[in-house]
Design an enzyme around this catalytic site. Structure first.
Site, short mmCIF file in Angstrom:
data_model
loop_
_atom_site.label_atom_id
_atom_site.label_comp_id
_atom_site.label_asym_id
_atom_site.label_seq_id
_atom_site.Cartn_x
_atom_site.Cartn_y
_atom_site.Cartn_z
N SER A 80 6.46 -5.44 3.59
CA SER A 80 6.57 -6.79 4.17
C SER A 80 7.94 -7.36 3.86
O SER A 80 8.86 -6.62 3.51
CB SER A 80 5.44 -7.67 3.62
OG SER A 80 5.38 -8.88 4.35
N ASN A 81 8.12 -8.65 3.99
CA ASN A 81 9.41 -9.28 3.69
C ASN A 81 9.19 -10.66 3.09
O ASN A 81 8.04 -11.08 2.90
CB ASN A 81 10.27 -9.35 4.96
CG ASN A 81 9.58 -10.13 6.05
OD1 ASN A 81 9.28 -11.31 5.90
ND2 ASN A 81 9.27 -9.46 7.16
N ARG A 82 10.27 -11.36 2.78
CA ARG A 82 10.17 -12.60 1.98
C ARG A 82 9.86 -13.85 2.81
O ARG A 82 9.89 -14.96 2.27
CB ARG A 82 11.47 -12.81 1.21
CG ARG A 82 11.65 -11.79 0.10
CD ARG A 82 13.01 -11.94 -0.54
NE ARG A 82 13.25 -13.32 -0.95
CZ ARG A 82 14.45 -13.86 -1.11
NH1 ARG A 82 15.52 -13.14 -0.86
NH2 ARG A 82 14.58 -15.11 -1.49
#
Ligand code: CTP
Length: 411
Positions: free
Chosen positions: A209-211
Site C-alpha cells: 500500500s502507500n501512505r
C-alpha cells in the site's frame, strides 16, 4: 440588516476571552439576529449572565435543571429553531465534550440535539491548542462538518505568546454570516470522488500500500456536499468517517476501485481522482499465509502493473470534467506538465510531497493547478478543506466560459 430574523444560539464557555462574546452578541443583534445565549457553568466566572441577558433581551440558559427557567426543558425546541449555533470562545474542554458526544450541561446537550450549522471559535493557551488530544478533537469535529475556526497567534492571557487567541469580533461575525448563507453553486452536479490508498494483497494477512490517509479526497467530498452536489465517494481503506450525505463505496484494491469508478462514471458531471492508486499488485497473491523461511532466505514477489484508472476514465468520460492528482518529489512542474498530457485530464492538482507538513497524512496542503488549456494557478499553503474548495472553484471557472480557459499567469 444582514442577519435579520435569524435565530442564533451563542454558546459561551469558561475562557478569559468570554468578554469578546459580549461584543460578538452586540454585533449579531445589531445585524438583526435574535440571539439566545447559553453559558457553561465556568463561563459565569468570567462574565455575568446578567450582561448577556440584558444585551440579548432573552433569558440566559445554563443548567438543564434550572427550576426558574422554562427554556431549560425546551432544549429540543431551541435546537430545532436555531439557524446557526456559535460557540465563542470554545475551550479545550468544550471541544473534547463535543467531539465525544458528552452532554452534561445545557450547552453540550443542545449541541447534540441541533442540526443547524455549528461554528466553534477555540480560545486557549498555545501549548494546549497544539496538544495532540485537542488537535484530534478538532479533526473529529471538522470531519463531522463543524466549522472550527483557527485561533489567532499573538499575546495570550498566560503572558506567553502563541496560537490560541480568539479571533477578533469582525472575523467571528463574518464566519457566522458565511455559515448562514451556504454556497450552493454545485447544486445539480454529480461529483464522483476517489480517495485514500489501495491495498494489494500479498497473502491473507499482508499487503502492499502507500501512505495516503484519504484526507484530501474526503475533504473534496465534504466540500462538494456542502456546496449542494450529490457525491459518490469511492475510497480505499482509511480511518476517516465518510462525510454524511455521500454515497460511500469502500474498496480495497486498484481493480475494485477501477470497477466502482467505471460503474459510477456515466452519471457523474465532475470526477475528482484524489486516490493514491498502487501502481503495481502482486501477480499471484498467496491463498495462505506465507511462512517465514530460514534466516538467510529472501522472498521475491513478482509484481504486475495495475490498470491506470485515470487514463481509462479520460478515454470514457464523455462530457464529465476530469480532475487528476499528481504526487511529485522532484522536477515538479516538468513531471506535472508531462502527466497532464499523458493522462488526458482537464485539471491536474499537483502536490510536492517532498515538503514537510503538506501532502501525505498532513492537515495542510499546497498545490499547483495545471489545466489543459495552459493555465497555471499556484495556491498558498492552506487546510485540505480550503484546497478542496479552491479545486471546486477552479472546476467551475474552467467550465463556465471558454475565455476563462485562457492561460493564467503563474505567480
Ligand atoms: N492513478 C490511477 N490509476 C493508477 C495510478 C494512478 O488512476 N494505477 C491516478 C491517481 O488517482 C492520481 C493520478 O493518477 O489522480 C496520478 O497519480 P500519481 O501516483 O502521481 O501518478 P502515476 O500515474 O502513478 O505516475 P508516477 O508514479 O510515475 O509519478
Amino acid at each position: 440588516m444582514t442577519l435579520s430574523g435569524k435565530q442564533i444560539v451563542l454558546g459561551v464557555t469558561g475562557s478569559i476571552a468570554a468578554y469578546k462574546a459580549v461584543l460578538l452578541l452586540r454585533e449579531l443583534t445589531a445585524r438583526g439576529a435574535e440571539v439566545t445565549v447559553v453559558m457553561s457553568a465556568n463561563a459565569e466566572h468570567f462574565v455575568g449572565a446578567l450582561t448577556f441577558r440584558t444585551l440579548s433581551g432573552r433569558p440566559v440558559l445554563s443548567s438543564l435543571f434550572d427550576p426558574q427557567s422554562e427554556e431549560a426543558v425546551e432544549h429540543v425546541a431551541l435546537a430545532e429553531r436555531a439557524d446557526a449555533f456559535v460557540v465563542a470562545p470554545a475551550t479545550a474542554n468544550l471541544l473534547a465534550k463535543a467531539a465525544h458526544g458528552i452532554a452534561d450541561d445545557f450547552l453540550t446537550t443542545l449541541l447534540l440535539a441541533t442540526r443547524c450549522p455549528v461554528l466553534m471559535a477555540p480560545a486557549m493557551d498555545g501549548g494546549m491548542w497544539d496538544h495532540a488530544a485537542v488537535q484530534a478533537n478538532v479533526e473529529t469535529l471538522r470531519e463531522r462538518g463543524v466549522t472550527v475556526l483557527e485561533p489567532e497567534a499573538g499575546a495570550l492571557a498566560s503572558g506567553l505568546s502563541g496560537r490560541g487567541r480568539l479571533p477578533e469580533v469582525p472575523t467571528l461575525v463574518e464566519a457566522v454570516e458565511r455559515a448562514l448563507t451556504p454556497q450552493r453553486d454545485l447544486a445539480g452536479e454529480r461529483v464522483l470522488v476517489t480517495s485514500g490508498p489501495t491495498r494489494e494483497p500479498i497473502d491473507p494477512v499482508r499487503y502492499l500500500s502507500n501512505r495516503s490517509s484519504g484526507k484530501m479526497g474526503h475533504a473534496v467530498a465534504s466540500a462538494a456536499l456542502r456546496r449542494g452536489a450529490e457525491v459518490v465517494l469511492i475510497s480505499g481503506p482509511t480511518t476517516l468517517q465518510p462525510p454524511p450525505g455521500a454515497v460511500y463505496v469502500p474498496v480495497q484494491t486498484a481493480e475494485e476501485m477501477r470497477e466502482a469508478s467505471l460503474q459510477h462514471l456515466a452519471s457523474a458531471s465532475v470526477v475528482i481522482k484524489a486516490a493514491a492508486v498502487a501502481d503495481y499488485r502482486v501477480e499471484r497473491p498467496s491463498a495462505t499465509k506465507i511462512k517465514s523461511g530460514g534466516k538467510d532466505e529472501g522472498l521475491t514477489l513478482s509484481l504486475v502493473a495495475n490498470p491506470d484508472i485515470l487514463k481509462e476514465l479520460a478515454q470514457r468520460k464523455g462530457g464529465a470534467f476530469l480532475v487528476g492528482f499528481a504526487a511529485e518529489t522532484n522536477d515538479v512542474r516538468k513531471h506535472a506538465a508531462d502527466k497532464l498530457r499523458a493522462k488526458g485530464v482537464d485539471l491536474l492538482v499537483v502536490n510536492d510531497v517532498s515538503q514537510q507538513g503538506i501532502g501525505f497524512d498532513a492537515e495542510d496542503n499546497q498545490v499547483l493547478l495545471l489545466d489543459r488549456w495552459g493555465g497555471t494557478l499556484e495556491l498558498p499553503r492552506m487546510s485540505k478543506l480550503e484546497v478542496a474548495h479552491a479545486i471546486l472553484d477552479r472546476v467551475l471557472a474552467l467550465r463556465s466560459t471558454p475565455k476563462t480557459r485562457r492561460a493564467q499567469p503563474s505567480h
